[in-house]
Scaffold this motif. Structure first.
Motif, PDB file in Angstrom:
ATOM      1  N   UNK A  22      33.088 -43.982  14.760  1.00  0.00           N
ATOM      2  CA  UNK A  22      32.948 -43.885  13.302  1.00  0.00           C
ATOM      3  C   UNK A  22      33.791 -42.749  12.760  1.00  0.00           C
ATOM      4  N   UNK A  23      33.855 -41.632  13.496  1.00  0.00           N
ATOM      5  CA  UNK A  23      34.669 -40.510  13.019  1.00  0.00           C
ATOM      6  C   UNK A  23      36.140 -40.878  12.989  1.00  0.00           C
ATOM      7  N   UNK A  79      23.354 -30.403  17.313  1.00  0.00           N
ATOM      8  CA  UNK A  79      23.347 -30.825  15.911  1.00  0.00           C
ATOM      9  C   UNK A  79      21.902 -31.032  15.475  1.00  0.00           C
ATOM     10  N   UNK A  80      21.595 -30.793  14.212  1.00  0.00           N
ATOM     11  CA  UNK A  80      20.198 -30.779  13.752  1.00  0.00           C
ATOM     12  C   UNK A  80      19.426 -32.062  14.031  1.00  0.00           C
ATOM     13  N   UNK A 125      31.075 -32.027   9.743  1.00  0.00           N
ATOM     14  CA  UNK A 125      30.646 -30.908  10.565  1.00  0.00           C
ATOM     15  C   UNK A 125      31.026 -31.232  12.003  1.00  0.00           C
ATOM     16  N   UNK A 126      31.873 -30.407  12.599  1.00  0.00           N
ATOM     17  CA  UNK A 126      32.445 -30.674  13.915  1.00  0.00           C
ATOM     18  C   UNK A 126      31.596 -30.018  15.008  1.00  0.00           C
ATOM     19  N   UNK A 166      29.851 -35.773  18.375  1.00  0.00           N
ATOM     20  CA  UNK A 166      28.736 -35.181  17.632  1.00  0.00           C
ATOM     21  C   UNK A 166      29.139 -34.766  16.217  1.00  0.00           C
ATOM     22  N   UNK A 167      30.219 -35.314  15.717  1.00  0.00           N
ATOM     23  CA  UNK A 167      30.638 -35.026  14.339  1.00  0.00           C
ATOM     24  C   UNK A 167      29.683 -35.717  13.372  1.00  0.00           C
ATOM     25  N   UNK A 168      29.285 -34.988  12.349  1.00  0.00           N
ATOM     26  CA  UNK A 168      28.374 -35.511  11.339  1.00  0.00           C
ATOM     27  C   UNK A 168      28.972 -35.330   9.944  1.00  0.00           C
ATOM     28  N   UNK A 169      28.513 -36.134   9.002  1.00  0.00           N
ATOM     29  CA  UNK A 169      28.882 -35.892   7.620  1.00  0.00           C
ATOM     30  C   UNK A 169      28.288 -34.560   7.184  1.00  0.00           C
ATOM     31  N   UNK A 170      29.012 -33.839   6.347  1.00  0.00           N
ATOM     32  CA  UNK A 170      28.628 -32.463   6.035  1.00  0.00           C
ATOM     33  C   UNK A 170      27.603 -32.344   4.919  1.00  0.00           C
TER      34      UNK A 170
END
Length: 305
Positions: A44-45, A109-110, A218-219, A250-254
């Motif tokens: 997805x990233x 990641x949270x 968020x990287x 583990x990249x997430x939208x910020x």
């Protein structure tokens, strides 16, 4: 023809019945999609990033080119498996010196499970992630010819101190790789690799400027890959130094928030490299690469413990 990467220094590695990436002779790097959410997040990233019109062109060069996905026979013999098709960032190098540095004082990641968070916290505390905001995960450095290189095993990076990291960053640009481990590293290639308008420091500063503003991603647990060509330096040519960001499972939208975790670690790495350029032949502890009585010497075809 697909083969196991010769110059991979960290991460999941193929061989001995293990699942890992493959490369070809056309400059492509085939990374198997990980199981579960890790694989879907990384796909997805790459899909999002490659088509995002808000990514400046000068920033895209810090990420491996993405060519889609392909079903290939897995390296562990388990059968067909989807792979990300990426740029092999070291395919054009002859004697590539490579360092893989995981960025961030927090590598979890949270949204992760409590078990995963605790495992990450343990490793962050036992390494320099928590104290420095980054940790060295692996590297290889060539000497004067292809048969002389140093590529420490994973256990070497366990329990490194801040002084160990300083010395490793100096050894990365040293000219006396075949010397004893307690000899001062002659960092005569520091300015050629780290400094200058095309050096690693300038590239890291360019990335820092983007991370100070970007609120798209968020990287988490991503790495900075630093690469240069030792053969060119030995010939008196430019080092061909490049910086690439890798590992995006583990990249997430910020959520519109700056990635302070990655930015802080990046700033810390920049500080360490800047200090080397200020005093290229000074370091804190001559014995800091001798851990628990173990000394490491550079030898033909690898490292001797």
């Amino acid at each position: 023809m697909l083969k196991i990467p010769e110059h991979q220094v960290a991460g999941h590695q193929a061989g001995d019945g293990k699942l890992g990436p493959l490369v070809d002779d056309s400059g492509h790097f085939y990374k198997p999609l990980q199981d579960g959410k890790r694989g879907s997040r990384e796909l997805a990233f790459y899909t999002s990033f490659s088509s995002n019109p808000n990514i400046p062109d000068n920033i895209r060069r810090f990420f491996p080119a993405y060519y889609g996905t392909q079903i290939l026979e897995a390296s562990d013999g388990s059968g067909p498996c989807p792979h990300l098709v990426l740029e092999d960032v070291v395919s054009k190098y002859i004697l590539p010196c490579i360092m893989d540095i995981k960025i961030g004082s927090r590598t979890w990641y949270p949204q992760a499970s409590e078990d995963y968070i605790q495992r990450c916290l343990k490793k962050d505390r036992e390494t320099t992630s928590l104290s420095l905001g980054f940790r060295i995960c692996g590297f290889q450095v060539y000497g004067g010819k292809q048969s002389e290189f140093w590529k420490p095993e994973k256990k070497f990076f366990q329990g490194l101190s801040a002084d160990d990291v300083r010395l490793a960053l100096r050894k990365f640009v040293s000219s006396n790789l075949s010397a004893e481990s307690n000899l001062s590293p002659a960092s005569c290639f520091a300015s050629s690799v780290y400094d200058g308008s095309n050096g690693i420091l300038a590239q890291l500063l360019e990335l820092k400027k983007w991370f100070e503003d970007q609120t798209m991603y968020h990287f988490n647990s991503c790495s900075v890959l630093m690469v240069y060509e030792k053969e060119k330096l030995l010939k008196g040519e430019a080092s061909g130094a490049v910086v690439k960001l890798v590992d995006f499972a583990h990249v997430m939208e910020s959520g519109g928030v700056i990635d302070h975790n990655f930015l802080g670690g990046l700033c810390s790495l920049i500080k360490f490299i800047s200090e080397i350029l200020e005093c290229p032949n000074d370091y804190r502890n001559k014995d800091c690469l001798q851990d628990s009585g173990r000394s490491y010497d550079f030898v033909g075809n690898g490292i001797r413990e």
